[in-house]
Design a protein around this motif. Sequence first.
Motif, mmCIF file in Angstrom:
data_model
loop_
_atom_site.group_PDB
_atom_site.id
_atom_site.type_symbol
_atom_site.label_atom_id
_atom_site.label_comp_id
_atom_site.label_asym_id
_atom_site.label_seq_id
_atom_site.Cartn_x
_atom_site.Cartn_y
_atom_site.Cartn_z
ATOM 1 N N GLY A 119 -1.228 -0.452 0.312
ATOM 2 C CA GLY A 119 -0.980 0.339 -0.886
ATOM 3 C C GLY A 119 -0.056 1.528 -0.641
ATOM 4 N N GLN A 120 0.115 1.913 0.626
ATOM 5 C CA GLN A 120 1.067 2.970 0.968
ATOM 6 C C GLN A 120 2.435 2.377 1.301
ATOM 7 O OE1 GLN A 120 -1.531 4.535 4.133
ATOM 8 N NE2 GLN A 120 -1.031 6.563 3.315
ATOM 9 N N ILE A 121 2.428 1.280 2.059
ATOM 10 C CA ILE A 121 3.678 0.738 2.599
ATOM 11 C C ILE A 121 4.507 0.017 1.546
ATOM 12 C CG2 ILE A 121 4.647 -0.939 4.230
ATOM 13 C CD1 ILE A 121 3.657 1.757 5.403
ATOM 14 N N TYR A 122 3.894 -0.873 0.791
ATOM 15 C CA TYR A 122 4.695 -1.684 -0.126
ATOM 16 C C TYR A 122 5.340 -0.874 -1.254
ATOM 17 C CZ TYR A 122 3.412 -5.633 2.667
ATOM 18 O OH TYR A 122 3.273 -6.495 3.726
ATOM 19 N N PRO A 123 4.657 0.118 -1.831
ATOM 20 C CA PRO A 123 5.371 0.972 -2.801
ATOM 21 C C PRO A 123 6.512 1.762 -2.138
ATOM 22 C CG PRO A 123 3.014 1.158 -3.127
ATOM 23 C CD PRO A 123 3.216 0.378 -1.858
ATOM 24 N N LEU A 124 6.297 2.200 -0.895
ATOM 25 C CA LEU A 124 7.358 2.899 -0.167
ATOM 26 C C LEU A 124 8.558 1.976 0.037
ATOM 27 C CD1 LEU A 124 8.627 5.168 1.517
ATOM 28 C CD2 LEU A 124 7.277 4.342 3.456
#
Length: 143
Positions: free
Chosen positions: A45-50
């Motif tokens: 949830g942190q990596i893919y939006p980034l």
Amino acid sequence: MVRKKGLLTNLTRFFTLSILSENPSHGYKIMDKLEERLGKRPSPGQIYPLLKKLKKKGLISQEIEKSGDRERKVYSLTEDGREAYSRLVNRFNDVVSTILEPRLTKCAHCGCQVYEGGHQEKIDGKLRSFCCIHCANSYKRGR
């Protein structure tokens, strides 16, 4: 006091670009490498939006790679991404230099730079800095 959440978010962004500057990678590989570097595993949830945000800004590109029956999204830096990462690294180096420069001293004997500590002695009424006692002794013998 440093806000830990903001620090980790910014470090995550910086190290994601760093990882992609080394090799194209898929999301879980990026998370593995971030865990190694930051000591904390980021969530999907942190990596893919980034990654989505970096792609939207034109800093990374995405390709689909087949691995057996599965498809993976592999991310890599674009030319704009490489330039942005290079600017970030240069800015980081400038900040670190600005912080450390005033604390650096030069050994009066061998000339190496010493950051905090080292050895100091008063010789001929003047306080001199050395990296170690051995250099101080060599300096006194060589006078």
